[in-house]
Motif scaffolding. Sequence first.
Motif, PDB file in Angstrom:
ATOM      1  N   ARG A   2       0.838  -1.209   0.000  1.00  0.00           N
ATOM      2  CA  ARG A   2       0.000   0.000   0.000  1.00  0.00           C
ATOM      3  C   ARG A   2       0.871   1.257   0.000  1.00  0.00           C
TER       4      ARG A   2
ATOM      5  N   LYS B  46      -2.332   7.158   1.326  1.00  0.00           N
ATOM      6  CA  LYS B  46      -1.985   7.399   2.736  1.00  0.00           C
ATOM      7  C   LYS B  46      -0.957   8.530   2.772  1.00  0.00           C
TER       8      LYS B  46
ATOM      9  N   GLU C 123     -15.388   7.254   6.644  1.00  0.00           N
ATOM     10  CA  GLU C 123     -14.418   6.639   7.556  1.00  0.00           C
ATOM     11  C   GLU C 123     -14.111   7.620   8.674  1.00  0.00           C
TER      12      GLU C 123
ATOM     13  N   ILE D  14      -5.954  -1.965   5.896  1.00  0.00           N
ATOM     14  CA  ILE D  14      -5.478  -3.357   5.939  1.00  0.00           C
ATOM     15  C   ILE D  14      -6.320  -4.132   6.964  1.00  0.00           C
ATOM     16  N   THR D  15      -6.678  -3.465   8.051  1.00  0.00           N
ATOM     17  CA  THR D  15      -7.518  -4.108   9.064  1.00  0.00           C
ATOM     18  C   THR D  15      -8.906  -4.370   8.478  1.00  0.00           C
TER      19      THR D  15
ATOM     20  N   THR E  92      -5.169  -0.428  12.308  1.00  0.00           N
ATOM     21  CA  THR E  92      -4.015  -1.164  12.800  1.00  0.00           C
ATOM     22  C   THR E  92      -3.864  -0.976  14.311  1.00  0.00           C
TER      23      THR E  92
END
Length: 281
Positions: A51, A145, A177, A204-205, A241
């Motif tokens: 990522r 990110k 989000e 990712i979570t 995370t």
Amino acid sequence: MAIGFINGEWIPVDQAVLPIDERGHNFGDGVYEVIRVYQGTPFKMREHLVRLEKSAEAILLTMNYSIDELEALIAEGLAKTGLQEASVYLQVTRGIAKRVHLFPDVPASTTMTIRPATDLPATVREKGVQVTLVEDERWKNCYIKSLNLLPNVVAKQKATDAGFYEAVFVRDGIVLEGSSCNVFLIKDGVLITPPANRFILHGITRATLLEIAKEIGVPMEEKEFGPDELLAADEAFLSSTSMEVLPIVEIDGKQIGAGIPGTISRDLHKNYRAKYQGIGV
Ligand SMILES: Cc1ncc(COP(=O)(O)O)c(C=O)c1O
């Protein structure tokens, strides 16, 4: 012990080293990642680094270390710290050059810190958190990110000052989000989260939880929803995370479900923990 890294050199985290012309702090011209280390082993490291590379590509930045090199550096840093439970922060910027907007002809710059992980207090997890819905004032490339976190940090601070744990962004009537996490709701047994488009970070979570839902047979859907649907949810939670799965029990003073962490959220978290427990063994 904590440790820092800057372009090939391991340093104490409190050492003042960043050159004045580093584009990371002049422009926020860079990207970053956060990786949690459990029992000495970085969790989902490859996914995070892939990522990172995608974020870099999206801002036309060529990283100065490959993914394999970064993996080796993280392992080296972890060995130096001896930490078992740690958070790795990695920043890649467009380098160090006199301040002009145009891209400089210099290599990227990579910094990293490895510090002891700070876990959420158990009471926060057990009770769940209150969040507030705020207008999303960010740009249209939130899947990157980026180091530019101004709207995120301001939203988080304002939410905290108003007594909330997190601010959740809403754009054009769509819940997206949190300032540093993804959002899920559960309605009639179905796990629902906004689609991984350009308006959210592809957590990712989040991806791991969708995988878990499939594995344990929780029906799931990636679809847009508005504040009303979120408020009418049986359960809701934040994921990241650092937060892992953090139940939401109240939104702007309105109770969600029974006002306590829900059973499906707990179950997903239990299965998430099972994925990293023992990874270092
Ligand atoms: C805006 C935003 N969304 C979502 C996340 C969650 O991503 P991940 O699960 O990869 O930590 C983060 C994490 O920092 C974030 O900053």
